[in-house]
Scaffold this motif. Structure first.
Motif, PDB file in Angstrom:
ATOM      1  N   LEU A 228       5.353  -3.233  -7.495  1.00  9.27           N
ATOM      2  CA  LEU A 228       5.290  -3.731  -6.544  1.00  9.27           C
ATOM      3  C   LEU A 228       4.948  -4.227  -5.276  1.00  9.27           C
ATOM      4  O   LEU A 228       5.087  -2.955  -4.769  1.00  9.27           O
ATOM      5  CB  LEU A 228       7.344  -4.685  -6.029  1.00  9.27           C
ATOM      6  N   VAL A 229       3.915  -3.833  -5.474  1.00  8.58           N
ATOM      7  CA  VAL A 229       2.894  -3.564  -4.269  1.00  8.58           C
ATOM      8  C   VAL A 229       2.084  -4.955  -3.648  1.00  8.58           C
ATOM      9  O   VAL A 229       1.474  -5.562  -3.769  1.00  8.58           O
ATOM     10  CB  VAL A 229       1.488  -2.840  -5.679  1.00  8.58           C
ATOM     11  N   LEU A 230       2.418  -4.556  -2.557  1.00 13.43           N
ATOM     12  CA  LEU A 230       1.923  -5.925  -1.654  1.00 13.43           C
ATOM     13  C   LEU A 230       0.961  -6.230  -1.249  1.00 13.43           C
ATOM     14  O   LEU A 230       0.723  -4.503  -0.176  1.00 13.43           O
ATOM     15  CB  LEU A 230       3.384  -5.392  -0.238  1.00 13.43           C
ATOM     16  N   PRO A 231      -0.206  -6.893  -0.726  1.00 12.90           N
ATOM     17  CA  PRO A 231      -1.275  -6.968   0.063  1.00 12.90           C
ATOM     18  C   PRO A 231      -1.110  -6.601   1.417  1.00 12.90           C
ATOM     19  O   PRO A 231      -2.311  -5.901   2.035  1.00 12.90           O
ATOM     20  CB  PRO A 231      -1.370  -8.083  -0.306  1.00 12.90           C
ATOM     21  N   THR A 232      -0.001  -6.142   2.496  1.00 15.71           N
ATOM     22  CA  THR A 232      -0.163  -6.625   3.748  1.00 15.71           C
ATOM     23  C   THR A 232       1.200  -5.452   3.698  1.00 15.71           C
ATOM     24  O   THR A 232       2.200  -5.767   3.659  1.00 15.71           O
ATOM     25  CB  THR A 232      -0.161  -7.804   4.901  1.00 15.71           C
ATOM     26  N   ARG A 233       1.150  -5.347   4.672  1.00 15.65           N
ATOM     27  CA  ARG A 233       2.526  -4.549   5.855  1.00 15.65           C
ATOM     28  C   ARG A 233       3.423  -5.573   5.790  1.00 15.65           C
ATOM     29  O   ARG A 233       4.598  -5.287   6.163  1.00 15.65           O
ATOM     30  CB  ARG A 233       2.092  -3.620   6.625  1.00 15.65           C
ATOM     31  N   ALA A 234       2.701  -6.375   6.768  1.00 16.84           N
ATOM     32  CA  ALA A 234       3.531  -7.241   7.016  1.00 16.84           C
ATOM     33  C   ALA A 234       5.082  -8.530   5.948  1.00 16.84           C
ATOM     34  O   ALA A 234       5.628  -7.941   6.261  1.00 16.84           O
ATOM     35  CB  ALA A 234       2.883  -8.388   8.013  1.00 16.84           C
ATOM     36  N   LEU A 235       3.899  -8.117   5.470  1.00 17.20           N
ATOM     37  CA  LEU A 235       4.595  -8.246   3.566  1.00 17.20           C
ATOM     38  C   LEU A 235       5.635  -7.926   3.271  1.00 17.20           C
ATOM     39  O   LEU A 235       6.750  -7.935   2.712  1.00 17.20           O
ATOM     40  CB  LEU A 235       3.681  -8.699   2.393  1.00 17.20           C
ATOM     41  N   ALA A 236       5.189  -6.460   3.296  1.00 21.59           N
ATOM     42  CA  ALA A 236       5.870  -5.130   3.067  1.00 21.59           C
ATOM     43  C   ALA A 236       6.961  -5.655   3.942  1.00 21.59           C
ATOM     44  O   ALA A 236       8.531  -4.849   3.311  1.00 21.59           O
ATOM     45  CB  ALA A 236       5.411  -4.238   2.342  1.00 21.59           C
ATOM     46  N   GLU A 237       6.611  -5.410   5.013  1.00 16.84           N
ATOM     47  CA  GLU A 237       8.028  -5.390   6.204  1.00 16.84           C
ATOM     48  C   GLU A 237       8.894  -6.152   5.877  1.00 16.84           C
ATOM     49  O   GLU A 237      10.318  -6.424   5.877  1.00 16.84           O
ATOM     50  CB  GLU A 237       7.246  -5.769   7.280  1.00 16.84           C
TER      51      GLU A 237
END
Length: 238
Positions: free
Chosen positions: A40-49
């Motif tokens: 699960l690799v998220l495109p932005t840090r905001a989405l990952a957070e």
């Protein structure tokens, strides 16, 4: 036999850059994967957070329904990425039968409300994408200009898997490709998009009153739409 349910097994939840690009969420140092065991690799840090926050909030048994960003991210990886072109084609096809193009033959107050609400968005689609969709009264199919449909199709196809996952809900929940794109681009708010998609339903309610079960279903759909708009924004946030 008692069904086994996943329970919280971790203490620390962290967000780190991924060697694949983007960001990963770690549970006690272990990378979160999709249910199908894909990274699960998220495109932005905001989405990952946002995903990490959902994992931090879990206590006891995991509650997937309280993890909308994680669920949407899983869908992006497992469902949208492997069939990106097919999903784009399906969504672009909404332009052929867009909600905004089919107007009630009457009464006059309803047709006027539809025109006042929907005509400006059709004008926007023409100025923004060079796609002029025509409207008719009734439900018989109308053939839209191939050039207009091609322009909208090209716009959808340029969108990558994660935001496309959000756009899927913005379009399917409103029944309109134009409304979905307008919300995604920030031309209108998600609340405005919801209202525009509900003109016919609100007219019926004004005439016959509100049904409790239908209202509950509508509230659930609206919540999904709000989430989709938020997920779209997180896909582009820093």
């Amino acid at each position: 036999m008692t069904e086994w349910k996943a329970k919280r097994f971790w203490d620390a939840v962290d967000v780190v850059p991924s060697e694949r690009g983007g960001y990963s969420v770690l549970l006690d140092g272990r990378v979160v994967s999709t249910p199908g065991k894909l990274p699960l690799v998220l495109p932005t840090r905001a989405l990952a957070e946002a995903v990490a926050a959902e994992w931090r909030a879990q206590e006891g048994e995991l509650q997937p329904l309280t993890m909308p960003n994680t669920r949407s991210a899983n869908s992006a990886v497992e469902r949208v990425m492997p069939q990106h072109a097919e999903v784009c084609d399906m969504l672009a096809a909404y332009g052929e039968t867009d909600l905004l193009c089919y107007r009630a033959p009457g009464p006059e107050a309803l047709t006027r409300s539809q025109a006042e609400a929907w005509d400006p968005l059709l004008d926007w689609a023409e100025s923004r994408y060079g796609a002029r969709l025509v409207s008719i009264a009734g439900v018989l199919p109308v053939d839209q200009a191939p050039a207009a449909l091609a322009a909208l199709r090209a716009e959808v196809h340029r969108i990558e898997a994660f935001p496309l996952t959000a756009l899927h809900d913005l379009i399917t929940l409103t029944g309109s490709l134009v409304v979905g794109l307008a919300v995604a681009e920030g031309h209108i708010s998600v609340n405005k998009g919801w209202d525009l998609s509900r003109i016919d339903e609100q007219w019926q309610i004004s005439q016959w009153g509100e049904d409790d079960e239908e209202q509950r279903m509508a509230d659930a759909k609206r919540a999904q739409l709000v989430h989709a708009a938020s997920f779209w924004s997180l896909c582009f946030a820093e």
